[in-house]
Structures are given as C-alpha cells and as structure tokens.
Design an enzyme around this catalytic site. Sequence first.
Site, PDB file in Angstrom:
ATOM      1  N   SER A   1      87.395  86.209  73.861  1.00 54.35           N
ATOM      2  CA  SER A   1      87.255  85.198  74.912  1.00 54.35           C
ATOM      3  C   SER A   1      86.067  85.552  75.797  1.00 54.35           C
ATOM      4  O   SER A   1      85.696  86.726  75.914  1.00 54.35           O
ATOM      5  CB  SER A   1      88.533  85.225  75.755  1.00 54.35           C
ATOM      6  OG  SER A   1      88.327  84.623  76.994  1.00 54.35           O
TER       7      SER A   1
ATOM      8  N   TYR B   1      93.755  90.754  80.416  1.00 62.00           N
ATOM      9  CA  TYR B   1      93.228  89.978  79.278  1.00 62.00           C
ATOM     10  C   TYR B   1      91.757  90.353  79.032  1.00 62.00           C
ATOM     11  O   TYR B   1      91.327  90.474  77.873  1.00 62.00           O
ATOM     12  CB  TYR B   1      93.377  88.506  79.648  1.00 62.00           C
ATOM     13  CG  TYR B   1      93.034  87.479  78.610  1.00 62.00           C
ATOM     14  CD1 TYR B   1      93.791  87.333  77.449  1.00 62.00           C
ATOM     15  CD2 TYR B   1      91.978  86.585  78.817  1.00 62.00           C
ATOM     16  CE1 TYR B   1      93.496  86.334  76.523  1.00 62.00           C
ATOM     17  CE2 TYR B   1      91.679  85.590  77.909  1.00 62.00           C
ATOM     18  CZ  TYR B   1      92.434  85.467  76.761  1.00 62.00           C
ATOM     19  OH  TYR B   1      92.139  84.470  75.851  1.00 62.00           O
TER      20      TYR B   1
HETATM   21  N1  LIG Z   1      92.268  78.037  74.606  1.00 63.34           N
HETATM   22  C1  LIG Z   1      91.259  78.728  75.105  1.00 63.34           C
HETATM   23  O1  LIG Z   1      90.515  78.230  75.979  1.00 63.34           O
HETATM   24  C2  LIG Z   1      90.962  80.121  74.623  1.00 63.34           C
HETATM   25  C3  LIG Z   1      89.813  80.746  75.109  1.00 63.34           C
HETATM   26  C4  LIG Z   1      89.508  82.024  74.688  1.00 63.34           C
HETATM   27  C5  LIG Z   1      90.331  82.667  73.781  1.00 63.34           C
HETATM   28  N2  LIG Z   1      91.469  82.049  73.334  1.00 63.34           N
HETATM   29  C6  LIG Z   1      92.321  82.794  72.413  1.00 63.34           C
HETATM   30  O2  LIG Z   1      92.578  82.010  71.279  1.00 63.34           O
HETATM   31  C7  LIG Z   1      93.827  82.422  70.698  1.00 63.34           C
HETATM   32  C8  LIG Z   1      94.683  81.204  70.408  1.00 63.34           C
HETATM   33  O3  LIG Z   1      95.035  80.571  71.621  1.00 63.34           O
HETATM   34  P1  LIG Z   1      95.312  78.999  71.776  1.00 63.34           P
HETATM   35  O4  LIG Z   1      94.380  78.499  72.802  1.00 63.34           O
HETATM   36  O5  LIG Z   1      95.366  78.345  70.447  1.00 63.34           O
HETATM   37  O6  LIG Z   1      96.764  79.045  72.471  1.00 63.34           O
HETATM   38  P2  LIG Z   1      98.145  78.366  72.083  1.00 63.34           P
HETATM   39  O7  LIG Z   1      99.081  78.740  73.193  1.00 63.34           O
HETATM   40  O8  LIG Z   1      97.964  76.926  71.767  1.00 63.34           O
HETATM   41  O9  LIG Z   1      98.573  79.104  70.729  1.00 63.34           O
HETATM   42  C9  LIG Z   1      98.878  80.472  70.704  1.00 63.34           C
HETATM   43  C10 LIG Z   1      99.757  80.773  69.516  1.00 63.34           C
HETATM   44  O10 LIG Z   1     100.042  82.186  69.521  1.00 63.34           O
HETATM   45  C11 LIG Z   1     101.437  82.368  69.307  1.00 63.34           C
HETATM   46  N3  LIG Z   1     101.890  83.608  69.926  1.00 63.34           N
HETATM   47  C12 LIG Z   1     101.822  83.935  71.243  1.00 63.34           C
HETATM   48  N4  LIG Z   1     102.375  85.133  71.429  1.00 63.34           N
HETATM   49  C13 LIG Z   1     102.794  85.582  70.216  1.00 63.34           C
HETATM   50  C14 LIG Z   1     103.443  86.756  69.768  1.00 63.34           C
HETATM   51  N5  LIG Z   1     103.792  87.734  70.607  1.00 63.34           N
HETATM   52  N6  LIG Z   1     103.699  86.882  68.451  1.00 63.34           N
HETATM   53  C15 LIG Z   1     103.370  85.912  67.575  1.00 63.34           C
HETATM   54  N7  LIG Z   1     102.759  84.760  67.939  1.00 63.34           N
HETATM   55  C16 LIG Z   1     102.488  84.615  69.256  1.00 63.34           C
HETATM   56  C17 LIG Z   1     102.076  81.130  69.941  1.00 63.34           C
HETATM   57  O11 LIG Z   1     103.390  80.933  69.452  1.00 63.34           O
HETATM   58  C18 LIG Z   1     101.102  80.046  69.541  1.00 63.34           C
HETATM   59  O12 LIG Z   1     101.409  79.554  68.252  1.00 63.34           O
HETATM   60  C19 LIG Z   1      94.446  83.429  71.674  1.00 63.34           C
HETATM   61  O13 LIG Z   1      94.155  84.741  71.233  1.00 63.34           O
HETATM   62  C20 LIG Z   1      93.697  83.143  72.955  1.00 63.34           C
HETATM   63  O14 LIG Z   1      93.682  84.235  73.821  1.00 63.34           O
HETATM   64  C21 LIG Z   1      91.790  80.779  73.723  1.00 63.34           C
END
Ligand SMILES: NC(=O)c1ccc[n+]([C@@H]2O[C@H](COP(=O)([O-])OP(=O)(O)OC[C@H]3O[C@@H](n4cnc5c(N)ncnc54)[C@H](O)[C@@H]3O)[C@@H](O)[C@H]2O)c1
Length: 284
Positions: free
Chosen positions: A156, A169
Amino acid sequence: MSASKRVDQIAGHLNYPKGMLAGQVAIITGSGQGIGAECARLFANEGAKHTEKAEGVVSSIQSSGGQAIAVTGDVLDDAYIKTLIQKAADFGNGKIHIIVNNAGYTWDGVIHKMTDKQWHTIVDLHATAPFKIVRAAAPYFRVKDGEPRNIINISSTSGLHGNAGQINYALAKAGVTGVTKTIAKEWGPNFGVRANTVAFGHIATRLTAAKEAGAFVQLPDGEKVALGIPQKQKEAAGGQEHADIPLRRPGTATEAASAVLAVASPLFSYVNGETIKVTGGRAM
Ligand SMILES: NC(=O)c1ccc[n+]([C@@H]2O[C@H](COP(=O)([O-])OP(=O)(O)OC[C@H]3O[C@@H](n4cnc5c(N)ncnc54)[C@H](O)[C@@H]3O)[C@@H](O)[C@H]2O)c1
C-alpha cells in the site's frame, strides 16, 4: 471496453490461446471479495486453477468454465496455512505456481493510542502471515521443472510513504517489500522464482467504504474491529478527497486485480523484486 476483454486481447495478440496462466495453480488469499475476488476471476479467465477463500466466488468461476476450490480460514491460524498449502498442492497434482498474499484489513489508531494488540494483529496479518505462507509453500517453489513460479505480495502507499493513523499497517506494508526482495534473491538464482510487490493507492472496496456501513471483522477472542473510513474524514476533505490523485478518482477492484494479473503473467517475465505502484499517480 472492460479490463478483462482488454487483457484477453493482449493475450490473444501475444498468442496465449489457452490464457496467459494456462495450467498454473494459484493461491489468492482473501479472495472472497474485493481485489482478491477480482484477481480470482481474472486469473481463472487466463486459464489458472486456483484455491479460493469463498464459495460464492468459486461457483461463479466454475459456472464460467474456470477451475477453483475454496479453502476457508484465517491466515493468522498456523493450522489453516498448512491446510491451505496442502489442499492447493492436491488440487494442482503436486504443483503450486503462484501465491498472491492479499488477505487483510486495517485497524487504525494514532500513535499515542495504538495498543500492542492492534500493532501485533496488523503486523501479523500483513507481514508475518505472508512469510509463513511462503515458507510453508517452499517445497512447491524450490523446484526445477521449467515451469513459471511467482509470488506477489500486496502492499500500500501507506507502506511506501507512511500514513497518519496507520503506523501498524505502514510497518507491515513496508515490511513486505523487503520480504519480496529477499524471496527474489533466495529463490531466483536456482529456481527462477519471481517475487514482486504490488502497492495500491485508493481502491474502492469494503476496506475504503464508509465505516458507517457497519462492516467489521471479529477477532478470535470475540473483539470486533470496524472496517472502512469514517464518513466525517471524507466530509472534512470538502469534496476534494481525491485531490492527491492525478486521475481524481479511486481505482476499481478490477483495475487493481488487472495489475496483479499483469505481474503474474509472462508479460512481466523479466520483472523481479520490484514494487509496482497502482495508484492513479498518487504520491509520485
Ligand atoms: N482498498 C484499498 O484502497 C487498498 C489500498 C492499499 C492496499 N490494499 C490491500 O489490498 C488487499 C485487499 O484489500 P481489499 O481492498 O480488497 O479489501 P476487502 O476488505 O474488500 O477484502 C479483503 C479480503 O481479505 C480477507 N481477509 C481479511 N482478513 C483475513 C484473515 N485473517 N484471513 C483470511 N482472509 C482474510 C477478507 O475476508 C476479504 O475477503 C489488502 O491486503 C489491503 O491491505 C487495499
């Protein structure tokens, strides 16, 4: 034109008639929704078989002719990691080609109020769990069968630049860039494993939706962690919440996942140890 059609065209042009990931087995953690679910769909479109977290995503992939299985569990649970790797290897007849370490959520707090539990939970989730998954999968990556092997860790802009309220984070997401480079240096020379980090800016998913929508994660001890960004934080930006993004909008989960697919694909076969920013130009 949709992102997946665009990718299909590129694949067709470069002559991958069965898809750019044909015959490969991928583990995508956190693929029940958001970016992970889109990765699952796009990878399956490109011929990959993969191991999923959620049944709904699996059935939609299967109904469009793809192959997938669900292995539900918590990446913070060592027993789950063992099961995940074993089931993926069984599914792949003894082979695993790709791991996308994507699962996770945020548990924000300013430095002076951040608890040890908040700190350790988020560091374990975003840095230790990816390490443990990669370690458990070592027998399937330290192989010489001439087939591609790829590890992609999701980071991120908070990890690359820091972010107020996210010291836990920020540490974890900065950490995976070092983890990625170490994998590239250890497993590149003899086994040809590529490892890259994909760092997202603002992608529209549950993680960045309004906190008031009420989504939460329940920890093993029962404590609930609310997900999302407080509406008042968005309102404080006075309609300028995307002012720091040159494209002036968040990315979609499909756009984010398309970048992960690109990195996993043969189009990136000589890109290794990099951090690829998918941010719409934020924080250049
Ligand atoms: N959305 C953003 O703006 C953004 C920005 C930077 C990084 N990210 C990263 O992208 C990745 C995906 O995030 P997203 O935006 O799709 O979020 P999201 O909440 O839509 O999806 C996250 C997924 O991870 C699963 N999850 C969470 N904790 C878990 C655990 N302990 N064990 C197994 N599964 C688990 C959830 O059930 C969900 O399916 C993450 O690593 C997040 O930090 C997202």
